[in-house]
Write a protein that holds these residues in place. Structure first.
Motif, PDB file in Angstrom:
ATOM      1  N   CYS A  49     -15.229   0.979   2.705  1.00 62.47           N
ATOM      2  CA  CYS A  49     -14.590   0.461   3.755  1.00 62.47           C
ATOM      3  C   CYS A  49     -13.043   0.722   3.159  1.00 62.47           C
ATOM      4  CB  CYS A  49     -14.510  -0.984   3.446  1.00 62.47           C
ATOM      5  SG  CYS A  49     -13.674  -2.103   4.478  1.00 62.47           S
ATOM      6  N   THR A  50     -12.709   1.034   2.098  1.00 62.16           N
ATOM      7  CA  THR A  50     -11.362   1.400   1.908  1.00 62.16           C
ATOM      8  C   THR A  50     -10.845   2.778   2.019  1.00 62.16           C
ATOM      9  OG1 THR A  50     -11.505   0.052  -0.449  1.00 62.16           O
ATOM     10  CG2 THR A  50      -9.734   1.924  -0.187  1.00 62.16           C
ATOM     11  N   LYS A  51     -11.759   3.630   1.984  1.00 66.71           N
ATOM     12  CA  LYS A  51     -11.738   5.180   2.501  1.00 66.71           C
ATOM     13  C   LYS A  51     -11.499   5.072   4.162  1.00 66.71           C
ATOM     14  CE  LYS A  51     -13.440   9.363   4.388  1.00 66.71           C
ATOM     15  NZ  LYS A  51     -14.085   9.519   5.338  1.00 66.71           N
ATOM     16  N   ASN A  52     -12.412   4.228   4.581  1.00 67.81           N
ATOM     17  CA  ASN A  52     -12.416   4.530   6.284  1.00 67.81           C
ATOM     18  C   ASN A  52     -10.839   3.825   6.766  1.00 67.81           C
ATOM     19  OD1 ASN A  52     -14.804   5.576   6.326  1.00 67.81           O
ATOM     20  ND2 ASN A  52     -15.886   3.541   6.492  1.00 67.81           N
ATOM     21  N   TRP A  53     -10.445   2.674   6.411  1.00 70.93           N
ATOM     22  CA  TRP A  53      -9.531   2.148   6.653  1.00 70.93           C
ATOM     23  C   TRP A  53      -8.329   2.418   6.216  1.00 70.93           C
ATOM     24  CZ3 TRP A  53      -9.168  -0.583  10.712  1.00 70.93           C
ATOM     25  CH2 TRP A  53     -10.548  -1.631  11.121  1.00 70.93           C
ATOM     26  N   THR A  54      -8.067   3.192   5.033  1.00 72.23           N
ATOM     27  CA  THR A  54      -7.101   3.966   4.630  1.00 72.23           C
ATOM     28  C   THR A  54      -6.776   5.091   5.361  1.00 72.23           C
ATOM     29  OG1 THR A  54      -7.373   3.288   2.188  1.00 72.23           O
ATOM     30  CG2 THR A  54      -6.162   5.383   2.434  1.00 72.23           C
ATOM     31  N   GLU A  55      -8.066   5.912   5.877  1.00 69.65           N
ATOM     32  CA  GLU A  55      -7.789   7.002   6.623  1.00 69.65           C
ATOM     33  C   GLU A  55      -7.219   6.794   7.947  1.00 69.65           C
ATOM     34  OE1 GLU A  55     -11.489   9.086   7.627  1.00 69.65           O
ATOM     35  OE2 GLU A  55     -10.500  11.164   7.051  1.00 69.65           O
ATOM     36  N   ASN A  90      -2.808  11.067  -1.240  1.00 68.15           N
ATOM     37  CA  ASN A  90      -3.259  11.502  -2.643  1.00 68.15           C
ATOM     38  C   ASN A  90      -4.504  10.777  -2.967  1.00 68.15           C
ATOM     39  OD1 ASN A  90      -1.034  12.894  -3.018  1.00 68.15           O
ATOM     40  ND2 ASN A  90       0.129  11.592  -4.419  1.00 68.15           N
ATOM     41  N   PHE A  91      -4.802   9.456  -2.456  1.00 69.25           N
ATOM     42  CA  PHE A  91      -6.028   8.911  -2.431  1.00 69.25           C
ATOM     43  C   PHE A  91      -7.051   9.582  -1.967  1.00 69.25           C
ATOM     44  CE2 PHE A  91      -8.886   5.933  -0.825  1.00 69.25           C
ATOM     45  CZ  PHE A  91      -9.706   5.542  -1.658  1.00 69.25           C
ATOM     46  N   LEU A  92      -6.896   9.977  -0.697  1.00 68.92           N
ATOM     47  CA  LEU A  92      -7.885  10.636   0.114  1.00 68.92           C
ATOM     48  C   LEU A  92      -8.211  11.940  -0.171  1.00 68.92           C
ATOM     49  CD1 LEU A  92      -6.492   9.433   3.846  1.00 68.92           C
ATOM     50  CD2 LEU A  92      -8.631   8.447   2.598  1.00 68.92           C
ATOM     51  N   GLU A  93      -7.236  12.755  -0.794  1.00 69.81           N
ATOM     52  CA  GLU A  93      -7.410  14.083  -1.098  1.00 69.81           C
ATOM     53  C   GLU A  93      -7.669  14.099  -2.741  1.00 69.81           C
ATOM     54  OE1 GLU A  93      -4.114  16.430   0.090  1.00 69.81           O
ATOM     55  OE2 GLU A  93      -4.593  16.219   2.329  1.00 69.81           O
ATOM     56  N   GLY A  94      -7.480  13.178  -3.372  1.00 70.33           N
ATOM     57  CA  GLY A  94      -7.668  13.157  -4.815  1.00 70.33           C
ATOM     58  C   GLY A  94      -8.938  12.444  -5.328  1.00 70.33           C
ATOM     59  N   ASP A  95      -8.409  10.976  -5.331  1.00 70.56           N
ATOM     60  CA  ASP A  95      -9.390  10.131  -5.928  1.00 70.56           C
ATOM     61  C   ASP A  95     -10.699   9.964  -5.166  1.00 70.56           C
ATOM     62  OD1 ASP A  95      -7.458   9.629  -7.661  1.00 70.56           O
ATOM     63  OD2 ASP A  95      -6.626   7.532  -6.969  1.00 70.56           O
ATOM     64  N   SER A 145      -7.497  -1.155  -8.654  1.00 71.21           N
ATOM     65  CA  SER A 145      -6.324  -0.724  -8.955  1.00 71.21           C
ATOM     66  C   SER A 145      -5.772   0.145  -7.694  1.00 71.21           C
ATOM     67  CB  SER A 145      -6.343   0.090 -10.265  1.00 71.21           C
ATOM     68  OG  SER A 145      -6.992   1.346  -9.883  1.00 71.21           O
ATOM     69  N   THR A 146      -6.573   0.850  -6.842  1.00 71.50           N
ATOM     70  CA  THR A 146      -5.993   1.526  -5.677  1.00 71.50           C
ATOM     71  C   THR A 146      -5.510   0.538  -4.923  1.00 71.50           C
ATOM     72  OG1 THR A 146      -7.617   3.314  -6.136  1.00 71.50           O
ATOM     73  CG2 THR A 146      -6.725   2.978  -3.948  1.00 71.50           C
ATOM     74  N   HIS A 147      -6.166  -0.629  -4.766  1.00 66.85           N
ATOM     75  CA  HIS A 147      -5.637  -1.749  -3.537  1.00 66.85           C
ATOM     76  C   HIS A 147      -4.210  -2.113  -4.068  1.00 66.85           C
ATOM     77  CE1 HIS A 147      -9.637  -2.781  -1.648  1.00 66.85           C
ATOM     78  NE2 HIS A 147      -9.399  -1.348  -1.406  1.00 66.85           N
ATOM     79  N   VAL A 148      -4.037  -2.449  -5.614  1.00 69.89           N
ATOM     80  CA  VAL A 148      -2.842  -2.716  -6.051  1.00 69.89           C
ATOM     81  C   VAL A 148      -1.847  -1.923  -5.622  1.00 69.89           C
ATOM     82  CG1 VAL A 148      -1.786  -3.514  -8.228  1.00 69.89           C
ATOM     83  CG2 VAL A 148      -3.807  -4.261  -7.685  1.00 69.89           C
ATOM     84  N   ASN A 149      -1.964  -0.539  -5.942  1.00 72.00           N
ATOM     85  CA  ASN A 149      -1.059   0.666  -5.744  1.00 72.00           C
ATOM     86  C   ASN A 149      -0.676   0.683  -4.021  1.00 72.00           C
ATOM     87  OD1 ASN A 149       0.753   2.929  -6.478  1.00 72.00           O
ATOM     88  ND2 ASN A 149      -1.039   4.032  -5.731  1.00 72.00           N
ATOM     89  N   HIS A 150      -1.572   0.561  -3.282  1.00 69.35           N
ATOM     90  CA  HIS A 150      -1.204   0.786  -1.876  1.00 69.35           C
ATOM     91  C   HIS A 150      -0.547  -0.740  -1.312  1.00 69.35           C
ATOM     92  CE1 HIS A 150      -4.638   3.730  -1.066  1.00 69.35           C
ATOM     93  NE2 HIS A 150      -3.751   4.132  -1.777  1.00 69.35           N
TER      94      HIS A 150
END
Length: 404
Positions: free
Chosen positions: A48-54, A146-151, A244-249
């Protein structure tokens, strides 16, 4: 060369085993190792995080740069690891065109001077937009990319490894189950009352072979189980890092909102300043037009008269007063409550702009409303008496459009 061939053959065998296991699972002919509910929730949350972040990343790109050609160009420069060349914003281009046009038309003309003011404002708006785009890209788009291409790539890689480990484990479980079944069947065949010893010898040999196969299958399953558990733990830690990704975003999103609010506030200030400059110029131009309208208004066949005395009558005090001199009704302050509307000659007027009364003798106005106006002898030509219902007061001529 021999080593590479053997490795290739081993990899092909593993791939074939996984493919058979996956196919049998899809057909319902093999059992599948299920992950625990917490792990499944982590997987679902990560997807879900990946889809909505994209989606948010792509749409933010569209908002910041609506031109698809420019987006493709920036994408190619990034892939080639080259710096994107500076590109003027649309506001800066428009401002430059206006300033060049003002030089051609003449800076001293009304149109030319207005073009200079508006063009300078557009250039400042374009500069503010450029700064907003750069800051938003650094503070918001870059962390999402960075999240999509790295983590996320790391998480996807570990998930694929986990799926392979699970297929290997299930294939080992299937072989172990098959070996146990065969070993049990072989152990049940020998019969000590058998008259033909040869059959007994063969059955004992088969039982020993299946015992050896069973030990091998159990060892392979223990190894596969260990690798699966290790990979599951690695993947679980990565999935738990989504929090932690959600906190950063969230922090990046707040920064984006602050930058956007600052940008729109800056644009609002620029436009207010431009409106004030244009409003003062427009009022000066309207003053000339309104003065002409007032003269024609006074000389019309329905000119406003305060009393019925003919012009030039000895009893008319305005005969002996200049046009702009104070009358008996207006000394230091006009006594509005003593002013009476004439029996004829009143006219309707439409208010052009909002006007706040400066003192108690003036009448506040609101744009687009209709009021009744008339004049009195000796009153300043820039003012009229306006009435709205029971309210009465002086109103500036430049804020009115006199209706016939």
């Amino acid at each position: 060369m021999d080593f590479n061939v053997r490795k290739l053959a081993a990899d092909a065998g593993i791939f074939f085993s996984r493919a058979v296991q996956f196919t049998e699972e899809r057909l319902g002919q093999a059992e599948k190792t299920e992950l625990d509910a917490h792990f499944e929730n982590l997987l679902s949350r990560a997807d879900c995080t990946k889809n909505w972040t994209e989606k948010i990343y792509r749409q933010t790109e569209v908002v910041l740069q609506p031109n698809p050609g420019a987006r493709i160009e920036e994408f190619l420069y990034e892939k080639l690891d080259r710096k994107v060349p500076p590109r003027p914003t649309n506001g800066e281009i428009l401002g430059q065109f206006m300033l060049e046009a003002a030089k051609e038309f003449g800076p001293g003309t009304p149109y030319g001077s207005t073009l200079i003011k508006v063009g300078d404002c557009q250039r400042r708006l374009g500069g503010a937009e450029r700064e907003f785009l750069q800051t938003s890209s650094i503070s918001f788009l870059t962390p999402l990319r960075n999240f999509l291409e790295g983590d996320w790539r790391t998480i996807s890689k570990e998930r694929r490894l986990l799926e392979n480990r699970r297929l290997d484990l299930d294939a080992c479980k299937a072989r172990l189950k098959k070996a146990k079944t065969a070993e049990a069947k072989a152990a049940a065949v020998p019969d000590f009352q058998e008259t033909r010893p040869r059959n007994y010898v063969l059955s004992a040999s088969a039982s020993a072979l299946w015992n050896e196969e069973l030990d091998k299958a159990e060892h392979e399953m223990r190894v596969a189980q260990t690798e699966f558990d290790r990979q599951a733990e690695v993947t679980r830690l990565l999935l738990e890092g989504i929090s932690s990704t959600h906190v950063n975003h969230l922090r990046c999103l707040c920064e984006f909102v602050e930058v956007q609010a600052m940008y729109y506030s800056q644009c609002h200030n620029y436009m207010q300043e431009l409106q004030r400059e244009l409003g003062s110029s427009r009022k000066n131009g309207n003053l000339i037009v309104s003065s002409i309208n007032l003269l024609s208004f006074r000389r019309s066949p329905h000119s406003l008269e305060v009393n019925s005395h003919p012009a030039g009558s000895p009893t008319d005090p305005s005969t002996f007063l200049p046009l702009n001199s104070p009358s008996l009704l207006e000394t230091d302050a006009l006594q509005i409550e003593e002013v009476q509307p004439p029996a004829s000659g009143t006219r309707k007027a439409k208010v052009l702009y909002d006007y706040d009364a400066g003192d108690s003798s003036e009448l506040s106005l609101r744009a687009d409303e209709l009021i009744t106006v008339y004049t009195v002898p000796g009153m300043d030509s820039d003012w009229l008496i306006g009435e709205r219902g029971n309210q009465k007061g002086k109103v500036p001529v430049t804020y009115l459009e006199l209706l016939s």
